[in-house]
Design a protein around this motif. Structure first.
Motif, PDB file in Angstrom:
ATOM      1  N   CYS A  21     -14.564   0.920   2.702  1.00 16.62           N
ATOM      2  CA  CYS A  21     -13.732   0.665   2.800  1.00 16.62           C
ATOM      3  C   CYS A  21     -11.742   0.667   3.108  1.00 16.62           C
ATOM      4  O   CYS A  21     -11.827   1.929   2.095  1.00 16.62           O
ATOM      5  N   TYR A  23      -8.957  -0.564   2.225  1.00 21.24           N
ATOM      6  CA  TYR A  23      -8.390  -1.183   1.750  1.00 21.24           C
ATOM      7  C   TYR A  23      -7.680  -0.203   0.061  1.00 21.24           C
ATOM      8  O   TYR A  23      -7.043   0.536   0.246  1.00 21.24           O
ATOM      9  N   CYS A  24      -8.145  -0.804  -1.024  1.00 18.96           N
ATOM     10  CA  CYS A  24      -7.443  -0.369  -2.314  1.00 18.96           C
ATOM     11  C   CYS A  24      -8.204   1.032  -2.892  1.00 18.96           C
ATOM     12  O   CYS A  24      -9.327   1.553  -2.347  1.00 18.96           O
ATOM     13  N   GLY A  27     -12.513   2.667  -3.273  1.00 28.66           N
ATOM     14  CA  GLY A  27     -13.111   2.768  -2.075  1.00 28.66           C
ATOM     15  C   GLY A  27     -14.300   3.023  -2.031  1.00 28.66           C
ATOM     16  O   GLY A  27     -15.587   3.101  -2.143  1.00 28.66           O
ATOM     17  N   CYS A  28     -14.874   1.072  -1.970  1.00 36.41           N
ATOM     18  CA  CYS A  28     -16.014   0.349  -1.953  1.00 36.41           C
ATOM     19  C   CYS A  28     -16.679   1.066  -0.624  1.00 36.41           C
ATOM     20  O   CYS A  28     -15.969   1.366   0.524  1.00 36.41           O
ATOM     21  N   LEU A  59     -18.585  -6.162  -2.866  1.00 31.20           N
ATOM     22  CA  LEU A  59     -17.591  -6.118  -2.020  1.00 31.20           C
ATOM     23  C   LEU A  59     -16.421  -7.298  -2.812  1.00 31.20           C
ATOM     24  O   LEU A  59     -16.933  -8.551  -2.942  1.00 31.20           O
ATOM     25  N   CYS A  60     -15.146  -6.931  -2.243  1.00 32.53           N
ATOM     26  CA  CYS A  60     -14.559  -8.251  -3.132  1.00 32.53           C
ATOM     27  C   CYS A  60     -14.023  -9.183  -2.022  1.00 32.53           C
ATOM     28  O   CYS A  60     -14.132  -8.737  -0.733  1.00 32.53           O
ATOM     29  N   LYS A  62     -11.665  -9.266   0.322  1.00 33.13           N
ATOM     30  CA  LYS A  62     -10.715  -8.430   0.915  1.00 33.13           C
ATOM     31  C   LYS A  62     -12.016  -7.730   2.191  1.00 33.13           C
ATOM     32  O   LYS A  62     -11.865  -8.021   2.872  1.00 33.13           O
ATOM     33  N   GLY A  63     -12.976  -7.005   1.170  1.00 36.86           N
ATOM     34  CA  GLY A  63     -13.400  -6.313   1.686  1.00 36.86           C
ATOM     35  C   GLY A  63     -14.326  -6.875   2.743  1.00 36.86           C
ATOM     36  O   GLY A  63     -14.666  -6.841   3.735  1.00 36.86           O
ATOM     37  N   PRO A 194     -10.785  -5.645  -7.227  1.00 35.61           N
ATOM     38  CA  PRO A 194     -11.498  -6.012  -8.102  1.00 35.61           C
ATOM     39  C   PRO A 194     -13.501  -5.879  -8.635  1.00 35.61           C
ATOM     40  O   PRO A 194     -13.963  -6.322  -8.959  1.00 35.61           O
ATOM     41  N   VAL A 195     -13.369  -4.967  -7.617  1.00 39.75           N
ATOM     42  CA  VAL A 195     -15.030  -4.136  -8.028  1.00 39.75           C
ATOM     43  C   VAL A 195     -15.119  -3.151  -8.851  1.00 39.75           C
ATOM     44  O   VAL A 195     -16.091  -3.920  -9.738  1.00 39.75           O
TER      45      VAL A 195
END
Ligand code: SF4
Length: 949
Positions: A21, A23-24, A27-28, A59-60, A62-63, A194-195
């Motif tokens: 991912c 985004y944050c 690092g998912c 995943l949150c 966003k992801g 979030p995750v």
């Protein structure tokens, strides 16, 4: 429209791939299913990668919305150069790159390499970062290369270096699950990571002994799982943790053996803490927290060994962020709570590759590969490895200083990559002026709706997520592949390629002749191990060779990966070594042997003198301003605004404030407000306009606004414009959590909701131009799947009929005007299709009867409206349709009013809501909000029944 393949046409092939991912900092891992035919490859489904250690399949929101952001619309696809008339014109790559190389060479000759600078981003991949660092610091010879990670975690970097001798995060995510106490400081994990929050929540279910403390001036959704909440005074964190150090010393809760054997500086740190009254009452007073809660926190921390303190921007974004980080680390060292399962201070980064940038040296005070300019021998080592002629003598300008140097004319050329400083930096109006004055601004960007492009002399179209190919490192030091799955659109190219091409054109073909990202990664890995010696401080260990420099960051075994090995690389935490059978072994946790990267191997406790925020409150600016992220947006929205469902959680810029502050200013929930700060001369700084959200979770005297909105999505939504560019003197990180503002009602005489079909307007400029004719004082643009929603407000008595005719491409086909109330409802059609819809209400208050946007969206998508639909249009909803309210569950599009009604009708828990409405049953990001709504409704019920009694 879907075209069906003829029966004998080859069927598209399907395959699966994994990536990361963008985004944050969690690092998912992301698993995608791809469909390939003769002409193209598409992502047809996307889910969490169950094999990735960061998220194990989660995943949150966003992801999980990533696939919705991939359209080629709004992408930059051709290089552009501004001509003599100030117009950006498309050119070939050859032209653009030749121009940059020639201008850089010319500036180097005439003004020196130091007149050239780069401003990078934690969105870049490690390979992009590495090539940029090498080109600017090694060959152009400028130290002025910094990154937007400066805004996010630079204070934690310095705190790590001071304490451990290296920028090294000791913990892993697994430690959250093995702790007995987790302390969240300045971190709204539920919204920003979030995750990780979901993992922590599950850990609490699995281990009933796990306690969670939330320390934050705001009651956030992270409090959902808190056993204890400390709503401290903004900026008093160092005082709180200094007090904890003294408490541990006074109660005999120090780990004396650990302190003696493995640390230094304890006495000085304790002495500094004791300079202020360390009684619980005094600390509670200074931090403005309840004394019993304070004592509970201190007791829990002091008596537990397995404690993780997770800290983030609430600590870092301060003029004393570094000291705050060290005050936290001091307590862990004093109690020996580090280097153990479930123990340690844990800085969580905001961006996906903030740590990868740090690994290559992407901060202006770093040189390369975890070596600084001050590191003896580092310049020579790096210069030899790169065969680089121009290693700078010392550190360069950090982000805020860099733009000040541009303003002073010291920097003549700036290359910006994958970031939007015209929005994200503090004092952004001044930053814009600096960009406008800079003789050469190059912007490498993938999206067209970045405000910074307005200042570009050269625009280079960059590849984006799903196209970029390389590695990222998340907050737990885990290196993962972010894989290139799709071809970039048009002429878009990878950032590393753009940099290497300029390097080659400047005469450095050998240094920048990379065959691909794997070649860059191998070189990066080799540099990490070049004359690097593993820490040895034990008796009998060999002295360090004179030319060696000991670094914790070492991934040298990965330099042996061939292209296939690189492509197949599984997530691995650095440092990396080879096992006895040659296998690659990562490192779950650092400092398990209590050996640190300082000259004598001991960790350092640092004396900390607490300081309050430097942006001063005054009569004109009496409210403390806190800025931060929201659940469904990322950075300056250039990507997340492409997903309609992500836009609906918080559709407009907002300001959250305490009920009493709102009442004192005559502000009602949902009304429009205006925020302004003051500069040193007392002149107004910034102009932020937003919806009021009244919140009991906000402390009195403090307000919160989101950091995301840029000029493409709101007329006055730039949070950075309100903030002074004051920074931590050690880290250079801006004080973005501690602005000083006042809030007042926004004078307006009407408000309107305008819905228009996509394509009627070219973008925000058409909207802004049309609003100027209306004496408009506010707009927000909210792209949806089948329409663009615009929320408008203004003054005067516009001639709406004339305005609609001039700006909305077709005349009104339906029109209803309430002359007495000043309200208008209207709609325009082309060949039976709905093209625009407008509802105007008089006065400053928001109409309490909001249109049903979801239903209107269906009307916009329809070729031919039914008679009932057409009749209902002016009301904005079908008869009997309920208002769903603000969106809470983005995955299933369930609004707040729908949820409240379900609770009132008997669904009294989150599970029951999920069973009835499906909300909260997919990514889980909205679960804290659902729980809060259940609690609010139930407490209202209790209050009602008490009043009845
Ligand atoms: S928590 Fe969400 S935004 Fe962060 S990496 Fe995971 S999926 Fe992406």
């Amino acid at each position: 429209m879907q075209v069906r393949n003829p029966p004998d046409a080859p069927q598209p092939a399907r395959c699966r791939a994994t990536t990361t991912c963008p985004y944050c900092g969690v690092g998912c891992g992301v698993a995608v299913e791809l469909e390939q035919d003769q002409d193209s490859v598409r992502i047809v489904s996307l889910s969490g990668d169950v094999a990735h250690p960061a998220n194990h399949g989660r995943l949150c929101v966003k992801g999980s919305a990533l696939a919705e952001t991939l359209s080629a619309d709004g992408r930059l696809t051709m290089p552009q150069v501004r001509d003599g008339a100030g117009v950006l014109r498309e050119v070939s790559w050859e032209t653009a790159l030749d121009l940059i190389a020639a201008r850089f060479a010319d500036l180097s000759r005439t003004h020196g390499g130091e007149s050239i600078a780069a401003y990078l981003s934690g969105q870049l991949l490690t390979e992009d970062y590495y090539v940029a660092n090498k080109l600017f610091k090694g060959f152009i010879g400028t130290p002025h290369l910094d990154t937007n990670s400066r805004l996010c975690m630079a204070s934690a970097v310095v705190a790590h270096k001071r304490a451990f001798g290296a920028d090294a995060v000791p913990c892993s995510y697994e430690d959250l699950e093995r702790a007995e106490l987790v302390v969240l400081v300045g971190s709204n994990l539920a919204w920003n990571h979030p995750v990780l929050f979901q993992r922590l929540k599950q850990a609490r279910i699995d281990n009933p002994l796990l306690r969670i403390v939330v320390i934050d001036p705001r009651v956030t959704d992270s409090c959902e799982i808190a056993d204890l909440y400390l709503g401290l005074r903004p900026g008093s964190d160092a005082r709180l943790f200094n007090g904890l150090l003294a408490y541990m010393a006074d109660r005999g809760r120090l780990d004396r053996l650990y302190l003696k054997a493995h640390t230094q500086g304890f006495d000085a740190a304790l002495k500094a803490a004791r300079r202020e009254d360390c009684s619980l009452a005094a600390i509670a007073r200074d931090c403005d927290v309840d004394v019993e809660r304070l004592e509970t926190f201190y007791y829990w921390f002091a008596t537990q060994l397995h404690v993780v303190t997770l800290f983030s921007q609430g600590v870092n974004q301060s003029t004393s962020g570094t000291d705050k980080g060290n005050a936290i680390i001091n307590c862990h060292l004093a109690g020996g709570k580090l280097g153990l399962p479930g123990a340690g201070p844990f800085s969580i980064t905001g961006q996906p590759n903030a740590m990868g940038g740090r690994e290559v040296g992407g901060l202006a005070n770093q040189l390369a590969a975890h070596m600084d300019y001050e590191t003896p021998g580092a310049r020579e080592l790096v210069g030899e490895f790169w065969n680089a002629p121009n290693i700078p003598q010392g550190p360069g300008h950090k982000a805020v200083e860099l733009f000040a140097a541009i303003e002073r004319g010291e920097i003549q050329a700036l290359w910006i990559m994958a970031t939007n400083p015209a929005v994200s930096l503090p004092d952004s109006t001044r930053v814009r002026a600096a960009l406008a004055a800079c003789p050469l601004v190059i912007v490498s960007e993938c999206m067209a709706d970045s405000d910074t492009l307005a200042y570009a002399d050269v625009v280079l179209p960059a590849s984006s997520w799903s196209e970029k190919d390389g590695t990222v490192t998340n907050s737990e030091r885990c290196i993962s592949r972010q894989r290139g799955l799709l071809a970039p659109p048009g002429e878009a190219r990878h950032d590393w390629w753009q940099l290497a091409e300029v390097g080659k054109r400047m005469g450095y073909q050998a240094a920048f002749g990379y065959s691909g990202p794997h070649a860059i990664f191998r070189e990066h890995a080799r540099l990490s191990g070049f004359r690097n010696v593993a820490p040895r401080h034990k008796a009998g260990s060999k002295p360090l060779a004179a030319s060696s420099i000991r670094r914790l960051f070492n991934i040298a075994p990965l330099a042996e990966l061939d292209r296939e090995g690189y492509d197949a690389l599984r997530p691995i935490q650095w440092p990396v070594r080879r096992g006895e059978k040659g296998e690659l072994i990562g490192t779950l946790r650092l400092f398990e042997d209590a050996t640190f990267n300082t000259p004598n191997g001991r960790a350092r406790l640092v004396p900390v003198t607490p300081q309050l925020p430097h942006q001063a409150l005054s009569d004109a600016t009496p409210l403390r301003l806190n800025t931060g992220r929201i659940r469904d947006q990322w950075h300056t929205m250039t990507r997340t605004a492409r997903s309609a469902r992500l836009m609906n959680h918080r559709a407009e810029p907002f300001v959250e404030l305490h009920p009493q502050d709102a009442a004192a200013r005559g502000l009602q929930d949902g009304a429009l407000a205006q925020l302004a700060g003051r500069d040193e001369q007392g002149s107004v700084r910034g102009d932020y306009r937003a919806r009021v959200r009244i919140s009991h979770g906000q402390r009195q005297g403090e307000v919160f606004i989101p950091m995301h909105w840029n000029d493409h999505f709101a007329s006055h939504g730039r949070a950075g414009a309100l903030l002074a560019g004051l920074v931590d003197p050690l880290s250079g990180q801006p004080e973005s959590k501690h602005g000083a503002v006042d809030v007042m009602p926004l004078p307006c005489e009407w408000q309107a909701t305008l819905l228009i079909a996509p394509g009627v307007w070219g973008g925000h400029k058409d909207l802004a131009g049309a609003m100027a004719e209306l004496e408009g004082c506010y707009w927000a643009r909210i792209p949806q799947a089948t329409l663009v929603r615009c929320q408008l407000a203004g003054e005067g008595q516009p001639d709406w009929a004339l305005w609609c005719e001039r700006h909305l491409s077709v005349q009104a086909g339906l029109w209803a005007q309430d002359v007495a109330q000043g309200g208008i409802s209207a709609a325009g059609f082309r060949e039976g299709r709905l093209i625009w819809w407008l509802k105007v209400t008089a006065g400053a208050a928001r109409s309490d009867r909001q249109p049903n946007i979801a239903w209107l969206g269906e009307c916009f998508a329809s070729d031919q409206l039914s008679a009932l639909e057409r009749r209902s249009l002016l009301a904005g909803r079908l008869s009997g349709q309920a208002d769903v309210g603000t969106m809470v569950c983005a995955c299933h599009q369930v609004g707040e009013l729908t949820i409240r009604q379900a609770i009132q009708s008997g669904d009294r828990c989150v599970e029951a809501l999920g069973a009835r409405l499906a909300c909260g049953t997919r990514c889980g990001s909205c679960l804290p909000e659902l729980k809060r709504l259940v609690e609010e409704e139930r407490s209202d019920e209790r209050t009602d029944s008490l009043e009845m009694a």
